[in-house]
Design a protein around this motif. Sequence first.
Motif, mmCIF file in Angstrom:
data_model
loop_
_atom_site.group_PDB
_atom_site.id
_atom_site.type_symbol
_atom_site.label_atom_id
_atom_site.label_comp_id
_atom_site.label_asym_id
_atom_site.label_seq_id
_atom_site.Cartn_x
_atom_site.Cartn_y
_atom_site.Cartn_z
ATOM 1 N N ILE A 10 0.823 -1.209 0.000
ATOM 2 C CA ILE A 10 0.000 0.000 0.000
ATOM 3 C C ILE A 10 0.863 1.268 0.000
ATOM 4 C CG2 ILE A 10 -0.294 0.160 2.510
ATOM 5 C CD1 ILE A 10 -3.295 0.917 1.783
ATOM 6 N N LYS A 11 2.020 1.197 0.628
ATOM 7 C CA LYS A 11 2.891 2.374 0.700
ATOM 8 C C LYS A 11 3.787 2.532 -0.523
ATOM 9 C CE LYS A 11 3.083 2.842 5.698
ATOM 10 N NZ LYS A 11 3.965 2.953 6.866
ATOM 11 N N THR A 12 3.888 1.520 -1.350
ATOM 12 C CA THR A 12 4.774 1.613 -2.526
ATOM 13 C C THR A 12 4.043 1.388 -3.849
ATOM 14 O OG1 THR A 12 5.421 -0.715 -2.341
ATOM 15 C CG2 THR A 12 6.829 0.923 -1.224
ATOM 16 N N SER A 13 2.720 1.251 -3.809
ATOM 17 C CA SER A 13 1.979 0.947 -5.039
ATOM 18 C C SER A 13 1.955 2.102 -6.038
ATOM 19 C CB SER A 13 0.550 0.505 -4.710
ATOM 20 O OG SER A 13 -0.162 1.574 -4.108
ATOM 21 N N HIS A 14 2.508 3.236 -5.662
ATOM 22 C CA HIS A 14 2.626 4.355 -6.600
ATOM 23 C C HIS A 14 3.823 4.171 -7.530
ATOM 24 C CE1 HIS A 14 5.382 5.420 -3.357
ATOM 25 N NE2 HIS A 14 5.973 6.287 -4.170
ATOM 26 N N LYS A 15 4.590 3.076 -7.311
ATOM 27 C CA LYS A 15 5.801 2.825 -8.093
ATOM 28 C C LYS A 15 5.665 1.552 -8.920
ATOM 29 C CE LYS A 15 8.511 2.766 -4.452
ATOM 30 N NZ LYS A 15 9.735 2.725 -3.621
ATOM 31 N N GLY A 16 6.286 1.591 -10.094
ATOM 32 C CA GLY A 16 6.402 0.408 -10.937
ATOM 33 C C GLY A 16 7.860 0.181 -11.252
ATOM 34 N N ASN A 17 8.204 -1.045 -11.624
ATOM 35 C CA ASN A 17 9.584 -1.395 -11.918
ATOM 36 C C ASN A 17 9.711 -1.967 -13.325
ATOM 37 O OD1 ASN A 17 10.908 -0.999 -9.194
ATOM 38 N ND2 ASN A 17 9.192 -2.329 -8.666
ATOM 39 N N VAL A 18 10.834 -1.668 -13.942
ATOM 40 C CA VAL A 18 11.161 -2.183 -15.259
ATOM 41 C C VAL A 18 12.252 -3.227 -15.072
ATOM 42 C CG1 VAL A 18 12.058 -1.601 -17.547
ATOM 43 C CG2 VAL A 18 10.624 0.050 -16.309
ATOM 44 N N TYR A 19 12.021 -4.419 -15.629
ATOM 45 C CA TYR A 19 12.969 -5.519 -15.497
ATOM 46 C C TYR A 19 13.196 -6.189 -16.859
ATOM 47 C CZ TYR A 19 11.714 -5.519 -10.482
ATOM 48 O OH TYR A 19 11.480 -5.182 -9.185
ATOM 49 N N GLY A 20 14.305 -6.886 -16.949
ATOM 50 C CA GLY A 20 14.510 -7.849 -18.020
ATOM 51 C C GLY A 20 14.533 -7.323 -19.436
ATOM 52 N N GLY B 168 -3.049 5.712 -10.391
ATOM 53 C CA GLY B 168 -2.270 5.903 -9.180
ATOM 54 C C GLY B 168 -0.780 5.663 -9.331
ATOM 55 N N LEU B 169 -0.327 5.235 -10.509
ATOM 56 C CA LEU B 169 1.101 4.995 -10.714
ATOM 57 C C LEU B 169 1.793 6.324 -10.979
ATOM 58 C CD1 LEU B 169 3.028 2.523 -10.823
ATOM 59 C CD2 LEU B 169 2.930 2.753 -13.307
ATOM 60 N N GLU B 170 2.823 6.632 -10.205
ATOM 61 C CA GLU B 170 3.482 7.936 -10.291
ATOM 62 C C GLU B 170 4.907 7.881 -10.813
ATOM 63 O OE1 GLU B 170 3.138 9.829 -6.471
ATOM 64 O OE2 GLU B 170 0.969 9.462 -6.393
#
Length: 179
Positions: A78-88, A117-119
Amino acid sequence: MIIRVLQQSDAEMYHNLRLNGLQTNPEAFGSTYDRESQFSIETVTERIKPTMEKFVLGAFMEQGILVGIVTFVRESSIKTSHKGNVYGMYVTQEMRGNGIGKALMLQLIKKARDCEGLEQLNLAVVSNNVSAMSLYQSVGFVTYGVERNALKYNDEYYDEDLMVLPLKGHFISRGGLIQ
């Protein structure tokens, strides 16, 4: 070239390309060829199954040959769902320099902007991988830190640059304003 979200039916092609990347550039990934070559096709199928929180993009040549991949995974807390990650991120050696990596990243960013909600997007790149860093900078990522000895492969250490792309407006880091 066609860029689209991979589906379960693409699992075998994805697995073959991923293994190619792990052999070609083993220093660039957190995983290894030995580990992932043991994955069952069911494991790979589940790994690439798209959801609202993760997807894998593939770049296909007109003949249907998969030549590039990149993965998006949204943070689940809930505290980090504003972030997404790029992998691979990986493009076959013979197709590098043709804009495929940039096209994959631009499509990933476009899809990420549609996530409510993604920032911001985060990624880590081996610090001496100049071409990858240049690609990420060209689509707006900036370095905010370096993790020393982030990866160890064959008794050699690799630093990783930590990069971020704000998706909504800008934010201020300790180092100053990031647009």
